[in-house]
Design a protein around this motif. Structure first.
Motif, PDB file in Angstrom:
ATOM      1  N   GLY A   1      75.153  32.730  30.996  1.00 11.92           N
ATOM      2  CA  GLY A   1      76.552  32.902  30.626  1.00 11.92           C
ATOM      3  C   GLY A   1      77.050  34.331  30.649  1.00 11.92           C
ATOM      4  O   GLY A   1      78.176  34.599  30.192  1.00 11.92           O
ATOM      5  N   GLY A   2      76.275  35.249  31.182  1.00  9.86           N
ATOM      6  CA  GLY A   2      76.688  36.645  31.233  1.00  9.86           C
ATOM      7  C   GLY A   2      77.472  36.969  32.495  1.00  9.86           C
ATOM      8  O   GLY A   2      77.567  36.161  33.423  1.00  9.86           O
ATOM      9  N   ASP A   3      78.035  38.158  32.529  1.00  3.86           N
ATOM     10  CA  ASP A   3      78.783  38.618  33.704  1.00  3.86           C
ATOM     11  C   ASP A   3      77.842  39.353  34.651  1.00  3.86           C
ATOM     12  O   ASP A   3      77.025  40.173  34.212  1.00  3.86           O
ATOM     13  CB  ASP A   3      79.914  39.563  33.284  1.00  3.86           C
ATOM     14  N   PRO A   4      77.951  39.068  35.950  1.00  5.95           N
ATOM     15  CA  PRO A   4      77.098  39.773  36.927  1.00  5.95           C
ATOM     16  C   PRO A   4      77.301  41.283  36.864  1.00  5.95           C
ATOM     17  O   PRO A   4      78.390  41.769  36.548  1.00  5.95           O
ATOM     18  CB  PRO A   4      77.566  39.206  38.276  1.00  5.95           C
ATOM     19  N   ILE A   5      76.240  42.008  37.143  1.00  5.12           N
ATOM     20  CA  ILE A   5      76.271  43.476  37.096  1.00  5.12           C
ATOM     21  C   ILE A   5      76.322  44.029  38.523  1.00  5.12           C
ATOM     22  O   ILE A   5      75.592  43.573  39.395  1.00  5.12           O
ATOM     23  CB  ILE A   5      75.029  44.020  36.370  1.00  5.12           C
ATOM     24  N   GLN A   6      77.184  44.982  38.737  1.00  6.17           N
ATOM     25  CA  GLN A   6      77.242  45.658  40.029  1.00  6.17           C
ATOM     26  C   GLN A   6      76.190  46.778  40.025  1.00  6.17           C
ATOM     27  O   GLN A   6      76.480  47.932  39.750  1.00  6.17           O
ATOM     28  CB  GLN A   6      78.641  46.219  40.280  1.00  6.17           C
ATOM     29  N   TRP A   7      74.967  46.381  40.340  1.00  9.47           N
ATOM     30  CA  TRP A   7      73.831  47.292  40.216  1.00  9.47           C
ATOM     31  C   TRP A   7      74.000  48.554  41.043  1.00  9.47           C
ATOM     32  O   TRP A   7      73.584  49.639  40.623  1.00  9.47           O
ATOM     33  CB  TRP A   7      72.546  46.570  40.623  1.00  9.47           C
ATOM     34  N   TYR A   8      74.578  48.432  42.229  1.00 11.83           N
ATOM     35  CA  TYR A   8      74.689  49.584  43.129  1.00 11.83           C
ATOM     36  C   TYR A   8      75.923  50.442  42.849  1.00 11.83           C
ATOM     37  O   TYR A   8      76.245  51.329  43.641  1.00 11.83           O
ATOM     38  CB  TYR A   8      74.686  49.109  44.582  1.00 11.83           C
ATOM     39  N   SER A   9      76.578  50.160  41.742  1.00 11.39           N
ATOM     40  CA  SER A   9      77.695  50.999  41.296  1.00 11.39           C
ATOM     41  C   SER A   9      77.489  51.525  39.883  1.00 11.39           C
ATOM     42  O   SER A   9      78.238  52.392  39.438  1.00 11.39           O
ATOM     43  CB  SER A   9      79.011  50.204  41.353  1.00 11.39           C
ATOM     44  N   GLU A  10      76.502  50.985  39.168  1.00 12.09           N
ATOM     45  CA  GLU A  10      76.231  51.376  37.787  1.00 12.09           C
ATOM     46  C   GLU A  10      75.042  52.339  37.751  1.00 12.09           C
ATOM     47  O   GLU A  10      73.891  51.930  37.873  1.00 12.09           O
ATOM     48  CB  GLU A  10      75.928  50.149  36.930  1.00 12.09           C
ATOM     49  N   ALA A  11      75.324  53.621  37.575  1.00 13.26           N
ATOM     50  CA  ALA A  11      74.277  54.641  37.652  1.00 13.26           C
ATOM     51  C   ALA A  11      73.303  54.592  36.474  1.00 13.26           C
ATOM     52  O   ALA A  11      72.149  55.020  36.611  1.00 13.26           O
ATOM     53  CB  ALA A  11      74.908  56.030  37.733  1.00 13.26           C
ATOM     54  N   LYS A  12      73.735  54.069  35.334  1.00 12.40           N
ATOM     55  CA  LYS A  12      72.914  54.145  34.122  1.00 12.40           C
ATOM     56  C   LYS A  12      71.617  53.355  34.223  1.00 12.40           C
ATOM     57  O   LYS A  12      70.662  53.629  33.495  1.00 12.40           O
ATOM     58  CB  LYS A  12      73.718  53.671  32.914  1.00 12.40           C
ATOM     59  N   TYR A  13      71.564  52.356  35.110  1.00 14.55           N
ATOM     60  CA  TYR A  13      70.346  51.545  35.229  1.00 14.55           C
ATOM     61  C   TYR A  13      69.305  52.164  36.159  1.00 14.55           C
ATOM     62  O   TYR A  13      68.132  51.807  36.083  1.00 14.55           O
ATOM     63  CB  TYR A  13      70.696  50.152  35.767  1.00 14.55           C
ATOM     64  N   TRP A  14      69.718  53.062  37.023  1.00 18.24           N
ATOM     65  CA  TRP A  14      68.853  53.461  38.136  1.00 18.24           C
ATOM     66  C   TRP A  14      67.708  54.389  37.784  1.00 18.24           C
ATOM     67  O   TRP A  14      66.674  54.346  38.469  1.00 18.24           O
ATOM     68  CB  TRP A  14      69.709  54.025  39.275  1.00 18.24           C
ATOM     69  N   PRO A  15      67.769  55.223  36.768  1.00 13.62           N
ATOM     70  CA  PRO A  15      66.541  55.960  36.408  1.00 13.62           C
ATOM     71  C   PRO A  15      65.379  55.036  36.085  1.00 13.62           C
ATOM     72  O   PRO A  15      64.239  55.293  36.492  1.00 13.62           O
ATOM     73  CB  PRO A  15      66.988  56.774  35.180  1.00 13.62           C
ATOM     74  N   TYR A  16      65.664  53.934  35.390  1.00  8.97           N
ATOM     75  CA  TYR A  16      64.598  52.979  35.056  1.00  8.97           C
ATOM     76  C   TYR A  16      64.147  52.195  36.287  1.00  8.97           C
ATOM     77  O   TYR A  16      62.951  51.934  36.464  1.00  8.97           O
ATOM     78  CB  TYR A  16      65.096  52.011  33.972  1.00  8.97           C
ATOM     79  N   ILE A  17      65.115  51.822  37.153  1.00 10.64           N
ATOM     80  CA  ILE A  17      64.770  51.070  38.360  1.00 10.64           C
ATOM     81  C   ILE A  17      63.902  51.910  39.276  1.00 10.64           C
ATOM     82  O   ILE A  17      62.870  51.441  39.797  1.00 10.64           O
ATOM     83  CB  ILE A  17      66.051  50.612  39.091  1.00 10.64           C
ATOM     84  N   LEU A  18      64.267  53.157  39.495  1.00 12.79           N
ATOM     85  CA  LEU A  18      63.516  54.023  40.411  1.00 12.79           C
ATOM     86  C   LEU A  18      62.110  54.311  39.883  1.00 12.79           C
ATOM     87  O   LEU A  18      61.141  54.319  40.650  1.00 12.79           O
ATOM     88  CB  LEU A  18      64.274  55.334  40.629  1.00 12.79           C
ATOM     89  N   ILE A  19      62.001  54.548  38.580  1.00 12.45           N
ATOM     90  CA  ILE A  19      60.674  54.797  37.995  1.00 12.45           C
ATOM     91  C   ILE A  19      59.800  53.552  38.128  1.00 12.45           C
ATOM     92  O   ILE A  19      58.624  53.641  38.500  1.00 12.45           O
ATOM     93  CB  ILE A  19      60.809  55.236  36.532  1.00 12.45           C
ATOM     94  N   PHE A  20      60.379  52.382  37.839  1.00 16.91           N
ATOM     95  CA  PHE A  20      59.613  51.142  37.954  1.00 16.91           C
ATOM     96  C   PHE A  20      59.150  50.895  39.386  1.00 16.91           C
ATOM     97  O   PHE A  20      57.986  50.564  39.622  1.00 16.91           O
ATOM     98  CB  PHE A  20      60.461  49.965  37.465  1.00 16.91           C
TER      99      PHE A  20
END
Length: 309
Positions: A153-172
């Motif tokens: 029931g959540g709203d989709p996230i625009q991953w490639y426009s939201e910079a706040k998630y990418w430090p964790y994504i790149l490290i992972f």
């Protein structure tokens, strides 16, 4: 001179074994050093070839180095490069050693080889393929993560426009790709530890954690220090594929994905300045060399036997 040739003949088998690696370093590491002159020239292409063009190019001194330090992005790309590499070094070290210890403790060695092969496989994947893997999870329309979020029931996230998630994504992603390869070095070192040490500890009533803490980790400390020193030498280098292919060169993410290597690439692509690119590479090499020397000096002062040289 005669003694020199006698030593060559005596060690000819070993020298032939070393020859392919020595030739590789000569042609791809030492010969290109002459080209660092381009860092101090306004390089211009000509039909006469690289060396003729280099000889005719105008000397500009330190002007090419100003490209990295005279822009507003200089602090940003330096910060990103350093912080990401520090995270890769320390988190990767802990996870690689932990994985090696866990694999060494598996009783079923065939199963351990299966796990080791599975962890080792991502290292051989190119960043282009890894980038598409990440896109299959992070795509706005069909990405697996957004589908899971929608199911709850959540709203989709625009991953490639939201910079706040990418430090964790790149490290992972970086750790997922490299841990299996790095753990092999520590696993090989663990296999070389004298088994009688563990047998004596078991007789004294030591459990597995105490054996790892008092035997495995101390015995691994020399190789841990050497691997860390080598990693420190590349702390100003960023894995271009990780920071360019995985985020898909998305502009809104530059604040957290732009590092020295990607910045220089984009500058080279738009301006074609070979001298600027060479200056950046020379800067990274000199700083890395200085960091290795300083780190090694500190280690020698603490424990001479653990130093790299």
């Amino acid at each position: 001179m005669a003694a020199f040739f006698r030593n060559l003949l005596k060690n000819k088998v070993m020298l032939f074994m070393v020859l392919p690696g020595a030739l590789w370093f000569f042609f791809f590491s030492y010969m290109p050093l002459v080209g660092t002159i381009a860092a101090f020239k306004q390089y211009r292409f000509s039909r006469e070839g690289f060396w003729a063009s280099l000889a005719k190019s105008e000397w500009v001194g330190w002007d090419n180095f100003k490209f990295l330090f005279s822009t507003n992005d200089a602090l940003l790309i330096t910060r990103n490069t350093l912080l990401y590499n520090i995270a890769f070094i320390f988190i990767g070290l802990v996870l690689s050693v932990a994985m090696a210890v866990l694999l060494s403790e598996l009783v079923n060695k065939r199963l351990a080889k299966v796990y080791q092969t599975g962890m080792f496989l991502p290292y051989f994947l190119s960043w282009v393929i890894v980038g598409y893997f990440a896109f299959s999870f992070l795509s706005m329309d069909r990405g697996m993560f957004n589908q899971i979020i929608s199911w709850f029931g959540g709203d989709p996230i625009q991953w490639y426009s939201e910079a706040k998630y990418w430090p964790y994504i790149l490290i992972f992603v970086s750790l997922w790709k490299s841990i299996g390869y790095n753990s092999v070095v520590y696993l090989a070192s663990i296999m070389g530890i004298d088994k009688s040490l563990y047998e004596a500890a078991m007789i004294d009533g030591a459990n597995k954690w105490q054996q790892v803490k008092n035997i495995t980790i101390p015995m691994l400390s020399p190789i841990i220090i050497i691997m860390t020193l080598l990693a420190v030498g590349k702390i100003f280098y960023a894995d271009f594929g990780l920071f360019y292919q995985v985020p898909r060169d998305s502009g809104p993410l530059y604040a957290v994905t732009n590092v020295i290597d990607t910045y220089v690439y984009r500058g080279l692509k738009t301006s074609g300045e070979i001298g600027m690119s060479t200056a950046a590479g020379l800067y990274q090499s000199v700083v890395g060399f200085a960091l290795v020397m300083v780190s090694n000096y500190v280690v020698r002062k603490i424990d001479k036997d653990s130093a790299l040289f």
